[in-house]
Design an enzyme around this catalytic site. Structure first.
Site, mmCIF file in Angstrom:
data_model
loop_
_atom_site.group_PDB
_atom_site.id
_atom_site.type_symbol
_atom_site.label_atom_id
_atom_site.label_comp_id
_atom_site.label_asym_id
_atom_site.label_seq_id
_atom_site.Cartn_x
_atom_site.Cartn_y
_atom_site.Cartn_z
ATOM 1 N N HIS A 86 -14.784 8.463 -6.617
ATOM 2 C CA HIS A 86 -14.557 7.649 -5.423
ATOM 3 C C HIS A 86 -15.264 6.300 -5.510
ATOM 4 O O HIS A 86 -14.850 5.339 -4.886
ATOM 5 C CB HIS A 86 -15.010 8.388 -4.163
ATOM 6 C CG HIS A 86 -14.026 9.392 -3.683
ATOM 7 N ND1 HIS A 86 -13.120 9.130 -2.682
ATOM 8 C CD2 HIS A 86 -13.776 10.663 -4.078
ATOM 9 C CE1 HIS A 86 -12.359 10.186 -2.472
ATOM 10 N NE2 HIS A 86 -12.742 11.136 -3.309
ATOM 11 N N ASP A 87 -16.346 6.237 -6.294
ATOM 12 C CA ASP A 87 -17.108 4.993 -6.412
ATOM 13 C C ASP A 87 -16.565 4.072 -7.499
ATOM 14 O O ASP A 87 -16.727 2.868 -7.425
ATOM 15 C CB ASP A 87 -18.581 5.300 -6.709
ATOM 16 C CG ASP A 87 -19.418 4.036 -6.726
ATOM 17 O OD1 ASP A 87 -19.415 3.321 -5.703
ATOM 18 O OD2 ASP A 87 -20.063 3.771 -7.739
ATOM 19 N N GLY A 133 -15.122 -0.912 -12.557
ATOM 20 C CA GLY A 133 -16.310 -0.121 -12.854
ATOM 21 C C GLY A 133 -16.975 0.464 -11.631
ATOM 22 O O GLY A 133 -16.475 0.368 -10.520
ATOM 23 N N ASP A 139 -20.054 0.760 -8.947
ATOM 24 C CA ASP A 139 -21.024 -0.160 -8.365
ATOM 25 C C ASP A 139 -21.998 0.512 -7.395
ATOM 26 O O ASP A 139 -22.830 -0.142 -6.787
ATOM 27 C CB ASP A 139 -20.317 -1.313 -7.665
ATOM 28 C CG ASP A 139 -19.383 -0.857 -6.563
ATOM 29 O OD1 ASP A 139 -19.392 0.344 -6.212
ATOM 30 O OD2 ASP A 139 -18.653 -1.704 -6.027
#
Length: 103
Positions: free
Chosen positions: A51-52, A57, A59
């Site tokens: 999910h991030d 990339g 973060d």
């Protein structure tokens, strides 16, 4: 949005795994027993990373608190594992006060 530098640093450490041996040991000492007690934590943490991480990339913004943060976004309501991240973060901060930094 108030963000601890340790939160950001820990997030990068968990994603890129090339962090100090002490942080790695602390992280492993907390997560390893949890996996045995609560096997669903592994896919939860992997899901959090998914999910991030977007096209450009990872973060660690999913770890930021705030009413309009990624953490509270509708698409991320199923994300679990924040409690584990908080345990690791607290242990690292206790072991290395004022050392962990995102600078």
């Amino acid at each position: 949005m108030k963000v601890s530098t340790a939160t950001v640093a820990l997030a990068f450490a968990l994603v890129f795994t090339n962090f100090a041996d002490q942080s790695h040991r602390i992280t492993s000492d907390i997560i390893t027993p949890l996996v045995g007690q609560k096997p669903s934590i592994t896919p939860a943490l992997l899901s959090m990373q998914f999910h991030d991480c977007f096209v450009n990339g990872c973060d660690a913004t999913i770890l930021l608190d705030g009413s309009s943060s990624e953490k509270t976004a509708i698409l991320n309501q199923s994300v679990r594992g924040y409690d584990v991240i908080d345990l690791v973060k607290a242990a690292i901060e206790k072991s290395c006060p004022r050392v962990v930094s995102c600078c």
